[in-house]
Design a protein around this motif. Structure first.
Motif: not given
Length: 193
Positions: A129-134, A155-158, A163-168
């Motif tokens: 599960k990788v948390v995506v910051f940018n 898994y990729l997780q914002p 969340m609002e900018t990374i999820t898309p």
């Protein structure tokens, strides 16, 4: 640090009832950590394995999630054995920065750049599960996906504050790279622990 009964909010087991055992102590130091109060183990009471298991047995689910802080800083052998004897499946959420000590049924590795995961942990992972910051985190994710076993769920997780900018971006990335799945912190959406 704390224990509580709730629903798993992230990853493969999202929505399952589970007893969470949050161990104090962490030196990984993620800037986006949502439980920074867990970092200093000296600020929290020490509990015995029997106390932890007795509290877990008060609830009907038989999934115990050991999290932190960084739970792999500790030898989890006695805790895992006790939980197994009480008929629990033992899950762990770890950065993978420390060797895993204990009989663990489900291993979620969430790698952190501050203290990269050990190859031995990545090899055992059931879930990455990788948390995506940018945007740079996509490369980080792919580098670690190459190091896990063939059955590991990806898994990729914002990161929650982005969340609002990374999820898309995640949605588009997953559509282009369908080996990945989206993980959302559903416990935050539903306002449960």
């Amino acid at each position: 640090m704390e224990n509580f009964y709730t629903l798993q909010g992230e990853g493969f087991h999202t929505g399952n009832a589970a007893y969470f055992i949050r161990l104090a102590g962490c030196n990984v130091g993620c800037v986006w950590c949502d439980v920074k109060e867990s970092w200093d183990a000296t600020k929290h009471p020490v509990r015995t394995t029997d106390e932890i298991i007795t509290a877990a047995l008060e609830h009907p689910a038989r999934i115990a999630v050991v999290t932190g802080g960084e739970p792999a800083m500790y030898d989890l052998g006695d805790l895992c054995n006790g939980l197994h004897n009480a008929k629990f499946k033992v899950h762990i959420e770890t950065s993978g920065a420390y060797p895993l000590l204990g009989d663990i049924d489900w291993i979620t590795v969430s790698p952190k750049k501050f203290m990269p995961p050990l190859s031995s942990c990545l090899a055992k992972a059931n879930e990455l599960k990788v948390v995506v910051f940018n945007r740079n985190d996509f490369l980080w994710a792919e580098q670690h996906a190459e190091k896990v076993n063939a059955t590991c769920k990806l898994y990729l997780q914002p990161e929650w504050s982005k969340m609002e900018t990374i999820t898309p971006l995640l949605i588009n990335y997953i559509k282009d790279h369908p080996k990945w799945q989206l993980s959302l912190q559903t416990h935050k959406y539903t306002n449960i622990p």
